[in-house]
Write a protein that holds these residues in place. Structure first.
Motif, PDB file in Angstrom:
ATOM      1  N   ARG A 135       1.367 -15.254 -42.021  1.00 27.59           N
ATOM      2  CA  ARG A 135       0.452 -16.359 -42.287  1.00 27.59           C
ATOM      3  C   ARG A 135      -0.429 -16.632 -41.064  1.00 27.59           C
ATOM      4  O   ARG A 135       0.003 -16.509 -39.924  1.00 27.59           O
ATOM      5  CB  ARG A 135       1.227 -17.639 -42.621  1.00 27.59           C
ATOM      6  CG  ARG A 135       2.168 -17.527 -43.809  1.00 27.59           C
ATOM      7  CD  ARG A 135       1.418 -17.291 -45.110  1.00 27.59           C
ATOM      8  NE  ARG A 135       0.491 -18.380 -45.396  1.00 27.59           N
ATOM      9  CZ  ARG A 135      -0.375 -18.367 -46.420  1.00 27.59           C
ATOM     10  NH1 ARG A 135      -0.435 -17.308 -47.209  1.00 27.59           N
ATOM     11  NH2 ARG A 135      -1.168 -19.393 -46.627  1.00 27.59           N
ATOM     12  N   CYS A 136      -1.682 -17.043 -41.335  1.00 28.13           N
ATOM     13  CA  CYS A 136      -2.610 -17.420 -40.272  1.00 28.13           C
ATOM     14  C   CYS A 136      -2.005 -18.555 -39.455  1.00 28.13           C
ATOM     15  O   CYS A 136      -1.451 -19.510 -39.993  1.00 28.13           O
ATOM     16  CB  CYS A 136      -3.943 -17.849 -40.884  1.00 28.13           C
ATOM     17  SG  CYS A 136      -5.169 -18.393 -39.671  1.00 28.13           S
ATOM     18  N   GLU A 137      -2.104 -18.443 -38.126  1.00 26.62           N
ATOM     19  CA  GLU A 137      -1.501 -19.439 -37.246  1.00 26.62           C
ATOM     20  C   GLU A 137      -2.446 -20.589 -36.888  1.00 26.62           C
ATOM     21  O   GLU A 137      -2.064 -21.474 -36.115  1.00 26.62           O
ATOM     22  CB  GLU A 137      -0.982 -18.764 -35.971  1.00 26.62           C
ATOM     23  CG  GLU A 137       0.209 -17.855 -36.234  1.00 26.62           C
ATOM     24  CD  GLU A 137       0.893 -17.379 -34.970  1.00 26.62           C
ATOM     25  OE1 GLU A 137       2.108 -17.595 -34.841  1.00 26.62           O
ATOM     26  OE2 GLU A 137       0.202 -16.790 -34.105  1.00 26.62           O
ATOM     27  N   ASN A 138      -3.652 -20.598 -37.434  1.00 26.62           N
ATOM     28  CA  ASN A 138      -4.537 -21.742 -37.239  1.00 26.62           C
ATOM     29  C   ASN A 138      -4.037 -22.886 -38.124  1.00 26.62           C
ATOM     30  O   ASN A 138      -4.024 -22.761 -39.351  1.00 26.62           O
ATOM     31  CB  ASN A 138      -5.970 -21.379 -37.624  1.00 26.62           C
ATOM     32  CG  ASN A 138      -6.929 -22.543 -37.495  1.00 26.62           C
ATOM     33  OD1 ASN A 138      -6.574 -23.612 -36.983  1.00 26.62           O
ATOM     34  ND2 ASN A 138      -8.146 -22.346 -37.978  1.00 26.62           N
ATOM     35  N   PRO A 139      -3.599 -24.012 -37.550  1.00 25.38           N
ATOM     36  CA  PRO A 139      -3.065 -25.098 -38.372  1.00 25.38           C
ATOM     37  C   PRO A 139      -4.083 -25.693 -39.329  1.00 25.38           C
ATOM     38  O   PRO A 139      -3.711 -26.348 -40.305  1.00 25.38           O
ATOM     39  CB  PRO A 139      -2.607 -26.136 -37.340  1.00 25.38           C
ATOM     40  CG  PRO A 139      -3.383 -25.826 -36.101  1.00 25.38           C
ATOM     41  CD  PRO A 139      -3.584 -24.340 -36.109  1.00 25.38           C
TER      42      PRO A 139
ATOM     43  N   PRO B 206      -0.333  -7.969 -44.326  1.00 19.98           N
ATOM     44  CA  PRO B 206      -1.252  -9.098 -44.505  1.00 19.98           C
ATOM     45  C   PRO B 206      -2.529  -8.864 -43.713  1.00 19.98           C
ATOM     46  O   PRO B 206      -2.519  -8.200 -42.662  1.00 19.98           O
ATOM     47  CB  PRO B 206      -0.465 -10.289 -43.943  1.00 19.98           C
ATOM     48  CG  PRO B 206       0.962  -9.866 -44.001  1.00 19.98           C
ATOM     49  CD  PRO B 206       0.966  -8.392 -43.774  1.00 19.98           C
ATOM     50  N   ILE B 207      -3.637  -9.390 -44.207  1.00 14.47           N
ATOM     51  CA  ILE B 207      -4.904  -9.219 -43.505  1.00 14.47           C
ATOM     52  C   ILE B 207      -4.975 -10.257 -42.394  1.00 14.47           C
ATOM     53  O   ILE B 207      -5.510 -11.360 -42.552  1.00 14.47           O
ATOM     54  CB  ILE B 207      -6.097  -9.344 -44.476  1.00 14.47           C
ATOM     55  CG1 ILE B 207      -5.980  -8.273 -45.570  1.00 14.47           C
ATOM     56  CG2 ILE B 207      -7.428  -9.185 -43.732  1.00 14.47           C
ATOM     57  CD1 ILE B 207      -7.072  -8.315 -46.602  1.00 14.47           C
ATOM     58  N   LEU B 208      -4.386  -9.917 -41.272  1.00 12.97           N
ATOM     59  CA  LEU B 208      -4.342 -10.775 -40.093  1.00 12.97           C
ATOM     60  C   LEU B 208      -4.852  -9.995 -38.883  1.00 12.97           C
ATOM     61  O   LEU B 208      -4.662  -8.772 -38.793  1.00 12.97           O
ATOM     62  CB  LEU B 208      -2.923 -11.264 -39.818  1.00 12.97           C
ATOM     63  CG  LEU B 208      -2.321 -12.269 -40.802  1.00 12.97           C
ATOM     64  CD1 LEU B 208      -0.870 -12.547 -40.450  1.00 12.97           C
ATOM     65  CD2 LEU B 208      -3.121 -13.570 -40.826  1.00 12.97           C
TER      66      LEU B 208
ATOM     67  N   VAL C 259      -2.580 -15.217 -30.845  1.00 17.21           N
ATOM     68  CA  VAL C 259      -2.325 -15.780 -32.173  1.00 17.21           C
ATOM     69  C   VAL C 259      -2.706 -14.774 -33.245  1.00 17.21           C
ATOM     70  O   VAL C 259      -3.518 -13.876 -33.018  1.00 17.21           O
ATOM     71  CB  VAL C 259      -3.120 -17.088 -32.413  1.00 17.21           C
ATOM     72  CG1 VAL C 259      -2.558 -18.235 -31.613  1.00 17.21           C
ATOM     73  CG2 VAL C 259      -4.606 -16.888 -32.120  1.00 17.21           C
ATOM     74  N   ALA C 260      -2.100 -14.936 -34.426  1.00 13.16           N
ATOM     75  CA  ALA C 260      -2.463 -14.148 -35.600  1.00 13.16           C
ATOM     76  C   ALA C 260      -3.393 -15.004 -36.457  1.00 13.16           C
ATOM     77  O   ALA C 260      -3.031 -16.115 -36.857  1.00 13.16           O
ATOM     78  CB  ALA C 260      -1.215 -13.763 -36.382  1.00 13.16           C
ATOM     79  N   LEU C 261      -4.599 -14.497 -36.741  1.00 13.46           N
ATOM     80  CA  LEU C 261      -5.597 -15.251 -37.485  1.00 13.46           C
ATOM     81  C   LEU C 261      -6.090 -14.465 -38.691  1.00 13.46           C
ATOM     82  O   LEU C 261      -6.202 -13.227 -38.644  1.00 13.46           O
ATOM     83  CB  LEU C 261      -6.797 -15.577 -36.584  1.00 13.46           C
ATOM     84  CG  LEU C 261      -6.525 -16.415 -35.334  1.00 13.46           C
ATOM     85  CD1 LEU C 261      -7.791 -16.511 -34.493  1.00 13.46           C
ATOM     86  CD2 LEU C 261      -6.002 -17.797 -35.698  1.00 13.46           C
TER      87      LEU C 261
ATOM     88  N   PRO D 114      -9.250 -13.402 -41.150  1.00 14.84           N
ATOM     89  CA  PRO D 114     -10.621 -13.056 -40.736  1.00 14.84           C
ATOM     90  C   PRO D 114     -11.542 -14.263 -40.600  1.00 14.84           C
ATOM     91  O   PRO D 114     -12.360 -14.320 -39.676  1.00 14.84           O
ATOM     92  CB  PRO D 114     -11.085 -12.111 -41.846  1.00 14.84           C
ATOM     93  CG  PRO D 114      -9.826 -11.476 -42.349  1.00 14.84           C
ATOM     94  CD  PRO D 114      -8.794 -12.564 -42.278  1.00 14.84           C
ATOM     95  N   ASN D 115     -11.425 -15.254 -41.505  1.00 16.40           N
ATOM     96  CA  ASN D 115     -12.295 -16.428 -41.417  1.00 16.40           C
ATOM     97  C   ASN D 115     -12.042 -17.211 -40.131  1.00 16.40           C
ATOM     98  O   ASN D 115     -12.980 -17.601 -39.421  1.00 16.40           O
ATOM     99  CB  ASN D 115     -12.073 -17.346 -42.625  1.00 16.40           C
ATOM    100  CG  ASN D 115     -12.753 -16.814 -43.879  1.00 16.40           C
ATOM    101  OD1 ASN D 115     -13.623 -15.949 -43.800  1.00 16.40           O
ATOM    102  ND2 ASN D 115     -12.337 -17.316 -45.028  1.00 16.40           N
ATOM    103  N   CYS D 116     -10.788 -17.479 -39.835  1.00 10.93           N
ATOM    104  CA  CYS D 116     -10.459 -18.242 -38.632  1.00 10.93           C
ATOM    105  C   CYS D 116     -10.788 -17.460 -37.366  1.00 10.93           C
ATOM    106  O   CYS D 116     -11.174 -18.038 -36.342  1.00 10.93           O
ATOM    107  CB  CYS D 116      -8.988 -18.650 -38.650  1.00 10.93           C
ATOM    108  SG  CYS D 116      -8.599 -19.904 -39.901  1.00 10.93           S
ATOM    109  N   HIS D 117     -10.631 -16.149 -37.426  1.00  7.27           N
ATOM    110  CA  HIS D 117     -10.985 -15.326 -36.267  1.00  7.27           C
ATOM    111  C   HIS D 117     -12.479 -15.429 -35.994  1.00  7.27           C
ATOM    112  O   HIS D 117     -12.923 -15.561 -34.842  1.00  7.27           O
ATOM    113  CB  HIS D 117     -10.583 -13.880 -36.507  1.00  7.27           C
ATOM    114  CG  HIS D 117     -10.621 -13.042 -35.268  1.00  7.27           C
ATOM    115  ND1 HIS D 117     -10.509 -11.675 -35.288  1.00  7.27           N
ATOM    116  CD2 HIS D 117     -10.782 -13.377 -33.956  1.00  7.27           C
ATOM    117  CE1 HIS D 117     -10.576 -11.194 -34.056  1.00  7.27           C
ATOM    118  NE2 HIS D 117     -10.742 -12.212 -33.227  1.00  7.27           N
TER     119      HIS D 117
END
Length: 404
Positions: A322-326, A341-343, A363-365, A367-370
């Motif tokens: 899971r994306c790590e951006n809260p 996963p696409i991270l 962090v693992a993000l 694509p949008n958050c990255h």
């Protein structure tokens, strides 16, 4: 007759019966349980060593098979007999093969006449591990093995090692880390000079890693990186090992890949009780490779694939897919061709700006958050948030491991 009267002939007859009946029927017939600590490895197959010795006794003239009671407490004796008959016996057959392999490598007996450990065995093992990682043939002829290891010793013998492949192969064989086939008589110890060389020239054995070791290094990224790390930390301190690892194919950004499919990856992440322990193992490799440069004048951005691959894997493991951006508003439900996963693992603080190649600052993000972290108008605010998240998650997992 005693157990010591058993020869290779009787053992081979027992193995043939094992192959004919299958493992379960063979063990049932002779009244043995599955091996936990010792497995006989022969021609790519594994056999329960104690049961094989018990059955082999029955092939002696006028003798009966030995029962498990007659061999009670004799697993080591059975394994010792098989090794004296020049069979390869694996430790850790069913319980902790990863830990057993690490223990054997960390405790290799090497020549230290110069005050520093000789690199014969470590170089031979790294070459074989590289072949296992690529899925190349486990067993090779002696001429192929000799040519390859001789060239590596000539190029990377950093402590004056001579180009003598027979030394490390004989030593590794007696340490249970190398199989030798297609020869007669016992393999001599790694001592002397002309006698050892002559034996390999005359016997021309085929050989390679035992099957259990090969498969662990081939399929388990954790084992692969850990054995490399143990070899580097034990035998290559203060040496520049990058060219050697590059030569054997163990020094690139994908060295931590192990090809887990989607189902296996999800099963791995579902093991919550082991999350902290697994994360700790990855982080320990990162720390070891980072600490090696303390006191040296090296660029902050110096790339070390062992450290970087371990850090990358630790972050993905910590993220549990899971994306790590809260504040993530949603990530793709699709997966990559490899079932991942696409991270994207990202350094929150760029290495060139003082960041560390370490899970505590990665962090693992999705694509949008990255993209938002890289190009968004609020990227500096997001960067500060992600740095806090990375440190909090990193500290929480390592604390969990310490308290268990």
């Amino acid at each position: 007759m005693a157990m010591t009267d058993i020869t290779r002939r009787e053992v081979e007859q027992a193995m043939a019966e094992f192959d004919r009946l299958g493992r379960d029927r063979f063990l049932q017939r002779y009244g043995f349980r599955r091996a936990v600590r010792y497995l006989l490895s022969h021609d790519g197959k594994l056999y329960d060593s104690k049961a094989i010795v018990g059955a082999a006794h029955g092939f002696l003239p006028g003798q009966q098979p030995l029962t498990w009671k007659q061999l009670s407490g004799g697993a080591k004796h059975a394994a010792g007999l098989l090794r004296r008959l020049d069979f390869s016996v694996e430790r850790g057959g069913g319980s902790r093969p990863h830990e057993d392999l690490i223990d054997r490598i960390a405790n290799l007996r090497v020549n230290r006449a110069s005050g520093q450990p000789a690199l014969y065995q470590p170089i031979a093992l790294l070459w074989a591990f590289g072949r296992a990682r690529r899925g190349e043939a486990r067993l090779l002829s002696w001429s192929e093995t000799e040519d390859a290891i001789k060239a590596l010793l000539e190029r990377h013998g950093m402590r004056g090692e001579r180009p003598r492949p027979d030394y490390p192969i004989a030593a590794l064989h007696h340490a249970g880390l190398w199989e030798l086939h297609s020869h007669t008589g016992s393999v001599p110890t790694a001592k002397g000079d002309s006698k050892l060389r002559r034996w390999f020239v005359e016997q021309h054995p085929s050989g390679g890693l035992p099957e259990l070791v090969y498969n662990l290094v081939r399929h388990s990224a954790e084992t692969r990186l850990t054995v490399i790390d143990v070899l580097l930390g034990t035998f290559f301190q203060d040496l520049e090992y990058g060219p050697l690892l590059t030569d054997v194919g163990l020094y690139d950004a994908n060295v931590a890949d192990d090809g887990l499919d989607t189902g296996e990856q999800q099963d791995e992440w579902k093991e919550q009780a082991n999350l902290a322990a697994q994360y700790e193992r990855w982080c320990r490799i990162v720390d070891n490779r980072e600490n090696e440069n303390r006191g040296r004048r090296v660029p902050r951005t110096a790339f070390n694939p062992i450290r970087s691959s371990s850090a990358h894997r630790a972050v993905l493991h910590r993220s549990q897919g899971r994306c790590e951006n809260p504040d993530c508003t949603g990530q793709p439900t699709d997966v990559t061709d490899a079932g991942q996963p696409i991270l994207e693992v990202d350094h929150v603080m760029d290495l060139a700006l003082g960041g560390r190649d370490h899970p505590s600052q990665m962090v693992a993000l999705c694509p949008n958050c990255h993209a938002a972290k890289t190009r968004g108008r609020k990227r500096e605010q997001l960067r500060a948030t992600l740095l806090d998240v990375a440190m909090e998650r990193h500290t929480a997992l390592r604390t969990d491991e310490e308290t268990e």
